[in-house]
Design an enzyme around this catalytic site. Structure first.
Site, PDB file in Angstrom:
ATOM      1  N   LYS A  84       0.837  -1.213   0.000  1.00 32.61           N
ATOM      2  CA  LYS A  84       0.000   0.000   0.000  1.00 32.61           C
ATOM      3  C   LYS A  84       0.869   1.258   0.000  1.00 32.61           C
ATOM      4  O   LYS A  84       0.552   2.240  -0.665  1.00 32.61           O
ATOM      5  CB  LYS A  84      -0.943   0.003   1.204  1.00 32.61           C
ATOM      6  CG  LYS A  84      -2.075  -1.003   1.045  1.00 32.61           C
ATOM      7  CD  LYS A  84      -2.994  -1.013   2.246  1.00 32.61           C
ATOM      8  CE  LYS A  84      -4.124  -2.010   2.036  1.00 32.61           C
ATOM      9  NZ  LYS A  84      -4.906  -2.258   3.255  1.00 32.61           N
ATOM     10  N   LYS A 109      -7.434 -10.449  -6.163  1.00 29.13           N
ATOM     11  CA  LYS A 109      -8.484 -10.809  -5.227  1.00 29.13           C
ATOM     12  C   LYS A 109      -9.747  -9.990  -5.536  1.00 29.13           C
ATOM     13  O   LYS A 109      -9.633  -8.825  -5.938  1.00 29.13           O
ATOM     14  CB  LYS A 109      -7.975 -10.476  -3.820  1.00 29.13           C
ATOM     15  CG  LYS A 109      -8.835 -10.930  -2.684  1.00 29.13           C
ATOM     16  CD  LYS A 109      -8.124 -10.633  -1.377  1.00 29.13           C
ATOM     17  CE  LYS A 109      -9.054 -10.845  -0.198  1.00 29.13           C
ATOM     18  NZ  LYS A 109      -8.424 -10.591   1.078  1.00 29.13           N
ATOM     19  N   LYS A 127     -14.067  -4.500  -4.228  1.00 32.54           N
ATOM     20  CA  LYS A 127     -14.953  -3.475  -4.788  1.00 32.54           C
ATOM     21  C   LYS A 127     -14.147  -2.379  -5.478  1.00 32.54           C
ATOM     22  O   LYS A 127     -14.534  -1.871  -6.529  1.00 32.54           O
ATOM     23  CB  LYS A 127     -15.824  -2.872  -3.694  1.00 32.54           C
ATOM     24  CG  LYS A 127     -16.908  -1.995  -4.287  1.00 32.54           C
ATOM     25  CD  LYS A 127     -17.894  -1.482  -3.297  1.00 32.54           C
ATOM     26  CE  LYS A 127     -18.939  -0.650  -4.039  1.00 32.54           C
ATOM     27  NZ  LYS A 127     -19.382   0.480  -3.252  1.00 32.54           N
TER      28      LYS A 127
END
Ligand code: SF4
Length: 326
Positions: free
Chosen positions: A111, A191, A194
């Site tokens: 990240k 994976k 959304k």
């Protein structure tokens, strides 16, 4: 009875990857565990997000979880920020967490690499996860393989705390590792998530489910209808494993390997089973969506119960740290 803690991101849409990978297990665990389930809004704010939609997404996630079978008479369901002791314990755990352990977390590295300026919250995220679990002295945590590293850190933090203060405040939480294979996104690349737009929502209509499933990526070996495939390399087959009967799974396997049918036939069977599984979830979600006050009441009752447990733990924590009495 073991106490279980688990959290879900307030992403708004509960998708089939969450449902098959985690939430069906949450529902099963309620039968013989004391379960504490949390919508982790304080975790969500460590990534760029829209302030206007965070609260509605939190409510939508609560509706999705309740509709999927989380039962407030058997499990506490609440919103993380409604129990402020999570943040308080996180600060206390900061003092025993080595910086190097945080910096080597795989998720942090991934990240952080995507951000120009890395907020400290992203680095400290696993300490908040440890606080979530240890606040309730939960001894069981259902995790996917991608969360095992964070749970191991929570165990390490518990050990360090107990050693630093010479007490046994926290048990070391043990993982309940999900046997469900990870559901990939419909693009087959990552994976299901959304934010990547590669999901099927558990509340999607039957037509939407089919529209999304039809073009989903399958085993690349099946270039034409006549090419045999390898079901173990196909995300559609993984979902069959979770949604279809053992006889149907064996049929899919045989038809794929022999090119006895096309991928669309295979997807149609999966769509039918998915639609059947989710019909009652959609129905319950529609009922709950029409009664938001009832959902808020469930969350308030869950938070009240959890604040009681959390405050008892924090009383111990403040004492062992030697903080002045209030
Ligand atoms: S037949 Fe089914 S399992 Fe085989 S590649 Fe196509 S979609 Fe996947």
């Amino acid at each position: 009875m073991h106490r279980v803690f688990s959290g879900a991101q307030p992403s708004g849409e509960l998708h089939i990857g969450n449902y098959l990978g985690a939430i069906r297990n949450w529902v099963a665990l309620q039968a013989d565990h004391e379960c504490i389930y949390c919508i982790v809004d304080l975790h969500a704010v460590t990534q760029p997000y829209d302030t206007a939609t965070l609260a509605p997404r939190t409510m939508d996630m609560a509706v999705g979880l309740l509709a999927s079978g989380v039962d407030p008479s058997r499990a506490a369901l609440f919103v993380q920020s409604h129990v402020p002791q999570h943040a308080e314990l996180m600060w206390a755990l900061n003092v025993v967490t080595p910086l190097g352990e945080l910096e080597r977390m795989t998720q942090f590295k991934e990240k952080a690499a995507r951000q120009e300026s890395v907020p400290a919250g992203l680095l400290n995220y696993p300490i908040l996860q440890a606080a979530d679990i240890l606040l309730y002295k939960a001894d069981r945590v259902p995790v996917g393989e991608d969360q095992l590293q964070h749970l191991e850190l929570a165990r390490e933090i518990a050990r360090r705390w107990n050693a630093r203060f010479g007490v046994e405040t926290f048990p070391e939480p043990q993982p309940i590792v999900s046997r469900a294979r990870r559901i990939m996104g419909l693009d087959g690349q990552a994976k299901m998530s959304k934010s990547l737009g590669n999901t099927i929502g558990v509340l999607d209509s039957p037509d939407d489910i089919w529209t999304k499933l039809r073009p989903a990526v399958t085993d690349p070996a099946r270039k034409t209808r006549k090419d045999p495939g390898n079901p173990e390399l196909c995300n559609i087959f993984t979902m069959h494993g979770a949604l279809s009967s053992p006889e149907q799974v064996a049929h899919v396997d045989a038809q794929c390997r022999s090119a006895g049918w096309g991928c669309l036939d295979c997807k149609r069977l999966l769509a039918d089973n998915m639609i059947a599984e989710l019909a009652s979830v959609r129905e319950r979600a529609a009922e709950l969506g029409a009664r938001p006050a009832q959902v808020r009441q469930v969350l308030a009752a869950g938070a009240e119960r959890c604040r009681g447990i959390a405050e008892a733990t924090m009383g111990e924590v403040r004492d062992v740290m030697g903080l002045a009495k209030r």
